[in-house]
Design a protein around this motif. Sequence first.
Motif, PDB file in Angstrom:
ATOM      1  N   GLN A  82      19.617  -6.412  22.524  1.00  0.00           N
ATOM      2  CA  GLN A  82      18.471  -6.011  21.905  1.00  0.00           C
ATOM      3  C   GLN A  82      18.641  -5.038  21.479  1.00  0.00           C
ATOM      4  N   PRO A  83      17.561  -5.102  19.487  1.00  0.00           N
ATOM      5  CA  PRO A  83      17.599  -3.706  18.882  1.00  0.00           C
ATOM      6  C   PRO A  83      16.570  -3.089  19.078  1.00  0.00           C
ATOM      7  N   THR A  84      15.967  -3.058  19.268  1.00  0.00           N
ATOM      8  CA  THR A  84      14.686  -2.874  20.322  1.00  0.00           C
ATOM      9  C   THR A  84      14.054  -2.794  21.917  1.00  0.00           C
ATOM     10  N   ALA A  85      13.482  -1.410  22.383  1.00  0.00           N
ATOM     11  CA  ALA A  85      13.260  -1.678  23.595  1.00  0.00           C
ATOM     12  C   ALA A  85      12.019  -2.269  23.561  1.00  0.00           C
ATOM     13  N   THR A  86      11.491  -2.653  22.810  1.00  0.00           N
ATOM     14  CA  THR A  86      10.871  -3.827  23.039  1.00  0.00           C
ATOM     15  C   THR A  86      10.402  -5.360  23.494  1.00  0.00           C
ATOM     16  N   GLU A  87      12.291  -5.524  22.424  1.00  0.00           N
ATOM     17  CA  GLU A  87      12.676  -6.575  22.782  1.00  0.00           C
ATOM     18  C   GLU A  87      13.131  -6.895  23.624  1.00  0.00           C
ATOM     19  N   THR A 147      13.000   5.696  21.342  1.00  0.00           N
ATOM     20  CA  THR A 147      12.419   5.902  20.498  1.00  0.00           C
ATOM     21  C   THR A 147      11.189   5.429  19.362  1.00  0.00           C
ATOM     22  N   GLY A 148       9.783   5.704  20.184  1.00  0.00           N
ATOM     23  CA  GLY A 148       8.482   5.836  20.290  1.00  0.00           C
ATOM     24  C   GLY A 148       8.105   4.157  19.931  1.00  0.00           C
ATOM     25  N   GLU A 149       8.769   3.167  20.326  1.00  0.00           N
ATOM     26  CA  GLU A 149       7.702   2.285  20.656  1.00  0.00           C
ATOM     27  C   GLU A 149       6.684   2.435  21.574  1.00  0.00           C
ATOM     28  N   PHE A 150       7.174   2.976  22.404  1.00  0.00           N
ATOM     29  CA  PHE A 150       5.824   3.028  23.706  1.00  0.00           C
ATOM     30  C   PHE A 150       5.029   3.598  23.721  1.00  0.00           C
ATOM     31  N   ASP A 152       1.916   6.997  25.584  1.00  0.00           N
ATOM     32  CA  ASP A 152       3.036   8.154  26.779  1.00  0.00           C
ATOM     33  C   ASP A 152       2.365   7.493  28.223  1.00  0.00           C
ATOM     34  N   PHE A 153       3.030   6.972  28.420  1.00  0.00           N
ATOM     35  CA  PHE A 153       2.504   6.080  30.203  1.00  0.00           C
ATOM     36  C   PHE A 153       3.616   6.902  30.843  1.00  0.00           C
ATOM     37  N   ASP A 154       3.557   6.803  32.562  1.00  0.00           N
ATOM     38  CA  ASP A 154       3.973   7.527  33.764  1.00  0.00           C
ATOM     39  C   ASP A 154       5.501   6.369  33.284  1.00  0.00           C
ATOM     40  N   PRO A 155       6.323   6.364  33.277  1.00  0.00           N
ATOM     41  CA  PRO A 155       7.427   4.660  33.552  1.00  0.00           C
ATOM     42  C   PRO A 155       7.989   4.574  34.897  1.00  0.00           C
ATOM     43  N   ARG A 156       7.848   5.378  35.983  1.00  0.00           N
ATOM     44  CA  ARG A 156       7.964   4.802  37.219  1.00  0.00           C
ATOM     45  C   ARG A 156       6.892   4.154  37.498  1.00  0.00           C
ATOM     46  N   SER A 157       4.900   4.529  37.096  1.00  0.00           N
ATOM     47  CA  SER A 157       3.884   3.633  37.812  1.00  0.00           C
ATOM     48  C   SER A 157       4.345   2.095  36.970  1.00  0.00           C
ATOM     49  N   MET A 158       4.066   2.377  35.921  1.00  0.00           N
ATOM     50  CA  MET A 158       4.692   1.347  34.790  1.00  0.00           C
ATOM     51  C   MET A 158       6.180  -0.201  35.528  1.00  0.00           C
ATOM     52  N   ALA A 159       7.289   0.610  36.409  1.00  0.00           N
ATOM     53  CA  ALA A 159       7.958   0.178  36.472  1.00  0.00           C
ATOM     54  C   ALA A 159       7.994  -0.497  37.863  1.00  0.00           C
ATOM     55  N   ILE A 160       6.941  -0.306  38.263  1.00  0.00           N
ATOM     56  CA  ILE A 160       6.343  -0.800  39.798  1.00  0.00           C
ATOM     57  C   ILE A 160       5.378  -1.772  39.356  1.00  0.00           C
ATOM     58  N   ALA A 161       4.430  -1.880  38.052  1.00  0.00           N
ATOM     59  CA  ALA A 161       3.483  -2.844  38.146  1.00  0.00           C
ATOM     60  C   ALA A 161       4.562  -3.888  37.234  1.00  0.00           C
ATOM     61  N   ILE A 162       5.541  -3.805  36.435  1.00  0.00           N
ATOM     62  CA  ILE A 162       6.298  -4.253  35.840  1.00  0.00           C
ATOM     63  C   ILE A 162       7.143  -5.541  37.474  1.00  0.00           C
ATOM     64  N   ALA A 190       3.801 -10.790  26.780  1.00  0.00           N
ATOM     65  CA  ALA A 190       2.773 -10.237  25.704  1.00  0.00           C
ATOM     66  C   ALA A 190       1.845  -9.675  27.072  1.00  0.00           C
ATOM     67  N   LEU A 191       1.377  -9.384  28.618  1.00  0.00           N
ATOM     68  CA  LEU A 191       1.056  -8.958  28.841  1.00  0.00           C
ATOM     69  C   LEU A 191       1.613  -7.207  29.288  1.00  0.00           C
ATOM     70  N   PHE A 192       3.030  -7.322  29.596  1.00  0.00           N
ATOM     71  CA  PHE A 192       3.720  -5.697  28.786  1.00  0.00           C
ATOM     72  C   PHE A 192       4.055  -5.467  27.491  1.00  0.00           C
ATOM     73  N   THR A 193       3.832  -5.867  26.533  1.00  0.00           N
ATOM     74  CA  THR A 193       3.705  -5.409  25.768  1.00  0.00           C
ATOM     75  C   THR A 193       3.313  -5.092  24.713  1.00  0.00           C
ATOM     76  N   LEU A 194       1.556  -5.137  25.209  1.00  0.00           N
ATOM     77  CA  LEU A 194       0.225  -4.766  25.247  1.00  0.00           C
ATOM     78  C   LEU A 194       0.359  -3.829  25.710  1.00  0.00           C
ATOM     79  N   ALA A 195       0.936  -3.287  26.926  1.00  0.00           N
ATOM     80  CA  ALA A 195       0.414  -2.058  27.978  1.00  0.00           C
ATOM     81  C   ALA A 195       1.302  -1.485  27.645  1.00  0.00           C
ATOM     82  N   THR A 196       2.647  -1.489  26.812  1.00  0.00           N
ATOM     83  CA  THR A 196       2.989  -0.490  26.498  1.00  0.00           C
ATOM     84  C   THR A 196       3.257   0.087  25.003  1.00  0.00           C
ATOM     85  N   ARG A 197       2.867  -1.015  24.255  1.00  0.00           N
ATOM     86  CA  ARG A 197       3.194   0.271  23.139  1.00  0.00           C
ATOM     87  C   ARG A 197       2.297   1.295  22.619  1.00  0.00           C
ATOM     88  N   ARG A 198       3.095   1.128  21.807  1.00  0.00           N
ATOM     89  CA  ARG A 198       2.034   2.352  21.037  1.00  0.00           C
ATOM     90  C   ARG A 198       1.221   2.174  19.831  1.00  0.00           C
TER      91      ARG A 198
END
Length: 200
Positions: A82-87, A147-150, A152-162, A190-198
């Motif tokens: 994928q070309p981007t982290a979002t993808e 890349t600035g797509e996401f 600012d959040f704690d990566p570990r907390s978000m990873a645990i949610a995912i 859809a859920l985590f795109t909204l949760a992570t996007r800048r």
Amino acid sequence: MPPESRTFIEEARRAQIIQCAIDVLATEGYARASMARIAKQAKISTGVISYHFGGKRQLLEAVISEVAKMATEMMVPRILAQPTATEGLRAYFESNLEFMRVHRRPLLAMVEIITYTRDGGGPGPYAQQHDTAINDVMRLLEWGHRTGEFRDFDPRSMAIAIRGVVDAVPARLIQDPELDLDLLAREFVALFTLATRRQP
């Protein structure tokens, strides 16, 4: 025995035993997946299993490693393409649920191990692989931070949610074999795109 010292025949025998363990776990459940039952499935003695793995826990750890390897081989190339982290995040959910669809029997074996193995309340055979899965998601999220797509959040907390939503699927799939995994993947994306996007 370290992998580099095993012969081709020994590797083939280990693979056979792991596959038979997966079959027994998936079709008969953890309670009936004794060393004797797995040996019968493989048409070997329990001593052969002990020679290659040492004991049941080590065999279960090998099953987990094999299922994780199967998932990694299916998912990682799709994510990295994928070309981007979002993808990449989209590919993560889609390929994860596709693995559950295509490899139902290994998935069921994994669920049996996770559900029924505890040693006095301590970590089960899946604990190390779970930590690896969390760290893999964190690397994906850190890509989006670089890349600035996401936002600012704690990566570990978000990873645990995912991982939480992904790990909830197999048990639901056992209860409802017709569960729409494509729909579920779209909703997760859809859920985590909204949760992570800048936000703009």
